[in-house]
Write a protein that holds these residues in place. Structure first.
Motif, PDB file in Angstrom:
ATOM      1  N   TRP A   1       1.536   1.568  -3.589  1.00 32.70           N
ATOM      2  CA  TRP A   1       0.383   2.185  -4.258  1.00 32.70           C
ATOM      3  C   TRP A   1       0.384   3.696  -4.029  1.00 32.70           C
ATOM      4  CZ3 TRP A   1      -3.157   1.436  -7.849  1.00 32.70           C
ATOM      5  CH2 TRP A   1      -3.432   0.127  -8.280  1.00 32.70           C
TER       6      TRP A   1
ATOM      7  N   GLN B   1      -4.646   7.211   0.868  1.00 34.07           N
ATOM      8  CA  GLN B   1      -5.188   8.563   0.795  1.00 34.07           C
ATOM      9  C   GLN B   1      -4.379   9.526   1.678  1.00 34.07           C
ATOM     10  OE1 GLN B   1      -9.323   8.711   1.962  1.00 34.07           O
ATOM     11  NE2 GLN B   1      -9.791  10.277   0.444  1.00 34.07           N
TER      12      GLN B   1
ATOM     13  N   TRP C   1       0.827  -1.218   0.000  1.00 32.22           N
ATOM     14  CA  TRP C   1       0.000   0.000   0.000  1.00 32.22           C
ATOM     15  C   TRP C   1       0.854   1.258   0.000  1.00 32.22           C
ATOM     16  CZ3 TRP C   1      -4.139  -1.607  -1.919  1.00 32.22           C
ATOM     17  CH2 TRP C   1      -4.551  -2.916  -1.651  1.00 32.22           C
TER      18      TRP C   1
ATOM     19  N   VAL D   1      -8.378   9.115  -4.770  1.00 36.37           N
ATOM     20  CA  VAL D   1      -8.020   7.752  -4.359  1.00 36.37           C
ATOM     21  C   VAL D   1      -9.241   6.850  -4.175  1.00 36.37           C
ATOM     22  CG1 VAL D   1      -6.975   6.368  -2.506  1.00 36.37           C
ATOM     23  CG2 VAL D   1      -5.775   8.374  -3.402  1.00 36.37           C
ATOM     24  N   PRO D   2     -10.293   7.269  -3.424  1.00 37.11           N
ATOM     25  CA  PRO D   2     -11.436   6.356  -3.245  1.00 37.11           C
ATOM     26  C   PRO D   2     -12.096   5.978  -4.568  1.00 37.11           C
ATOM     27  CG  PRO D   2     -11.526   8.154  -1.652  1.00 37.11           C
ATOM     28  CD  PRO D   2     -10.455   8.501  -2.625  1.00 37.11           C
TER      29      PRO D   2
ATOM     30  N   LEU E   1     -10.273  -2.399  -5.460  1.00 35.22           N
ATOM     31  CA  LEU E   1      -9.291  -2.447  -4.383  1.00 35.22           C
ATOM     32  C   LEU E   1     -10.027  -2.242  -3.063  1.00 35.22           C
ATOM     33  CD1 LEU E   1      -6.573  -0.344  -6.198  1.00 35.22           C
ATOM     34  CD2 LEU E   1      -6.151  -2.603  -5.231  1.00 35.22           C
TER      35      LEU E   1
ATOM     36  N   LEU F   1     -11.749  -0.916   0.145  1.00 30.91           N
ATOM     37  CA  LEU F   1     -12.190   0.419   0.583  1.00 30.91           C
ATOM     38  C   LEU F   1     -12.181   0.501   2.105  1.00 30.91           C
ATOM     39  CD1 LEU F   1     -15.207   0.823  -1.884  1.00 30.91           C
ATOM     40  CD2 LEU F   1     -12.884   1.724  -2.142  1.00 30.91           C
TER      41      LEU F   1
ATOM     42  N   LYS G   1      -6.724   0.263   4.300  1.00 30.21           N
ATOM     43  CA  LYS G   1      -5.667   0.288   3.278  1.00 30.21           C
ATOM     44  C   LYS G   1      -5.862   1.492   2.361  1.00 30.21           C
ATOM     45  CE  LYS G   1      -4.088  -3.847   4.509  1.00 30.21           C
ATOM     46  NZ  LYS G   1      -5.012  -4.198   5.567  1.00 30.21           N
ATOM     47  N   MET G   2      -7.097   1.697   1.930  1.00 28.79           N
ATOM     48  CA  MET G   2      -7.398   2.849   1.082  1.00 28.79           C
ATOM     49  C   MET G   2      -7.154   4.150   1.834  1.00 28.79           C
ATOM     50  SD  MET G   2      -9.936   5.343   0.457  1.00 28.79           S
ATOM     51  CE  MET G   2     -11.515   4.692   0.977  1.00 28.79           C
ATOM     52  N   LYS G   3      -7.569   4.204   3.104  1.00 28.98           N
ATOM     53  CA  LYS G   3      -7.383   5.427   3.894  1.00 28.98           C
ATOM     54  C   LYS G   3      -5.904   5.731   4.108  1.00 28.98           C
ATOM     55  CE  LYS G   3     -11.829   5.077   6.270  1.00 28.98           C
ATOM     56  NZ  LYS G   3     -12.523   4.710   7.528  1.00 28.98           N
TER      57      LYS G   3
ATOM     58  N   PHE H   1      -9.847   3.374  -6.254  1.00 27.56           N
ATOM     59  CA  PHE H   1      -9.935   2.101  -5.532  1.00 27.56           C
ATOM     60  C   PHE H   1     -11.280   1.421  -5.789  1.00 27.56           C
ATOM     61  CE2 PHE H   1      -6.648   1.254  -2.089  1.00 27.56           C
ATOM     62  CZ  PHE H   1      -5.650   1.947  -2.758  1.00 27.56           C
ATOM     63  N   ARG H   2     -12.341   2.202  -5.819  1.00 26.10           N
ATOM     64  CA  ARG H   2     -13.675   1.617  -6.025  1.00 26.10           C
ATOM     65  C   ARG H   2     -13.767   0.993  -7.417  1.00 26.10           C
ATOM     66  NH1 ARG H   2     -16.125   5.780  -4.679  1.00 26.10           N
ATOM     67  NH2 ARG H   2     -16.340   5.275  -2.470  1.00 26.10           N
TER      68      ARG H   2
END
Length: 473
Positions: A278, A331, A275, A312-313, A321, A323, A326-328, A316-317
């Motif tokens: 990423w 971000q 991540w 980013v969200p 990937l 949500l 990991k996404m936060k 990822f959506r």
């Protein structure tokens, strides 16, 4: 060629006994054999059986006194674990495909049929498990030569191979990246011609290959190939859009596509955190949207970190990937990646350090690793100067954290204490006082201690015309 010495282990000797006693026809195939030639240790073994792979797996489990295999009836496969090995069994088969489907029409086949359906020559190698021919290599497509020449090539016509299963285009690029191999020209030309076929592949399968490219020793190889083949604009248009330089009045900006890949490559030796990689890939993702030429200044990308964090969200959506945290994390890294650089350029004050520690929290070290990878100037002296300054920032971060303990901190006076002291219900005044305490600590006006924060709270309450109804000191 015979590789029986490479199969000199309890597992393969036992498998050979079972094959020979039952007069089965079975072979070790694919990645395990390939990795023997590459000197890469592997505990994952694929076994092709002429007949039923599931039936053979059950026989192996019985003979070795193991639990029943995990069976995937729809795929005709079974799995077993033995002494740290992971074994997958499948019946030899031949496949045919309809134009708009990745789901093959499967029929029982010979070993030759099974090798024909393999994606690349280096994955079409097989070793016999029968006692009379134990370890004998079957290499119908010159896979060993291609391994020596470091070439990725399909066993059959590449257009048919990629049309049948377009995910193989991603796999070709992934193997070229992981192994630092070259994709043979005819194979790459077919891959480019068939690029649009990638659209029938699910996002999950595409991202699985992308993640393997990202986790490679030099990920830029894969992304450059994806772009050259015309696949990247289809699966990841935001990254492709970073390509190119624009020049106005003789002033140009860097090509942010190649800059991004250089950052990812520079990060790779220092972190195997998927991540964080990423985050490196997305750190400048909003530069096309924020690009502006200002007379007397040049090119600006104002707030690209903030706009990028907002993107980013959505990315990822779409790419399926996760949500979640990991996404936060990604971000947060995108949002904060300019902050340490600003500290280096503007001077390192305790207040700025406290704010960065508060916002980055436990991810501060990863943020600093990303920022150090982001220094990609061709001016070596400039890079050395920045890296020296980053060392100072790291040292200052450690000093301030030890002194003020503001990483992930909450003000020592809680909202509940504020409400009880002034007999308030949840309201804006409570939030304002709590925020003021936090700002005072970050600015160094008061220490990060309960007594100092409590006295500051009383002063703020007085300014707001609030009366103390209960002294909690």
């Amino acid at each position: 060629m015979n590789l029986s010495s490479e199969l000199d282990s309890n597992l393969f000797r036992r498998l050979s006994e079972i094959v020979t006693e039952g007069d089965w026809e079975a072979y070790v195939v694919g990645g395990f054999v390939r990795d023997l030639f590459l000197g890469r240790a592997s505990k994952d073994v694929d076994i092709v059986v002429v007949g039923s792979g599931i039936a053979f797996a059950k026989e192996v489990a019985r003979k070795l006194e193991l639990k029943s295999p995990t069976v995937f009836k729809n795929f005709g496969t079974a799995m077993l674990r033995f002494d740290g090995w992971e074994l997958e069994f499948v019946g030899a088969r031949k496949e045919s495909y309809e134009r708009n489907s990745r789901k093959p029409i499967v029929e029982d086949g010979t070993l030759e049929d099974d090798q024909n359906r393999r994606d690349f020559t280096i994955n079409a190698l097989a070793l016999s498990l029968h006692k009379e021919s134990f370890g004998e290599l079957l290499d119908s497509f010159g896979g060993v030569e291609d391994l020596k020449s470091r070439i990725i090539k399909t066993p059959l016509d590449p257009k048919i191979t990629f049309s049948d299963d377009p995910l193989r285009m991603m796999r070709a690029i992934r193997f070229a990246t992981q192994l630092n191999f070259t994709i043979e020209k005819q194979t790459f030309d077919a891959l480019t011609a068939m690029a649009e076929r990638i659209k029938i592949i699910s996002e999950e399968r595409i991202v699985d290959e992308l993640n393997k490219i990202i986790m490679s020793p030099k990920p830029s190889i894969g992304f450059k190939l994806l772009s050259k083949a015309g696949i990247l604009p289809i699966i990841f248009p935001e990254l492709e859009n970073l390509r190119g330089r624009e020049v106005i009045n003789g002033i140009g900006h860097k090509d942010n596509f190649y800059h991004t890949l250089e950052v990812l490559d520079r990060l790779a030796p220092h972190s195997d955190d998927l991540w964080l990689r990423w985050a490196a890939l997305l750190h400048d993702i909003a530069k096309p949207q924020t690009k502006k030429f200002v007379e007397g200044i040049g090119w600006t990308f104002y707030a690209h970190n903030f706009v990028g964090a907002k993107m980013v969200p959505r990315i990822f959506r779409r790419m399926r990937l996760p949500l979640n945290d990991k996404m936060k994390f990604v971000q947060k890294m995108v949002d904060l990646h300019m902050r340490p650089i600003a500290l280096v350029e503007e001077g390192v004050s305790d207040s700025a350090i406290r704010r960065l520690l508060s916002e980055a929290g436990d991810d501060i070290d990863k943020l600093m690793t990303l920022c150090e990878a982001d220094i990609t100037s061709k001016n070596e002296e400039k890079v050395k100067r920045y890296m020296r300054n980053f060392k100072k920032v790291r040292r200052k971060l450690q000093e301030v954290e030890e002194k003020d303990a503001v990483r992930n901190f909450q003000p020592p006076v809680s909202g509940e204490i504020i409400m009880e002291t002034f007999n308030l219900k949840p309201c804006r005044a409570v939030g304002d006082i709590k925020a003021a305490i936090k700002e005072a600590i970050l600015d160094g006006e008061i220490p990060n201690e309960y007594e100092a924060a409590y006295q500051f709270m009383l002063e703020k309450g007085k300014e707001l015309g609030l009366e103390v109804v209960k002294d909690l000191n």
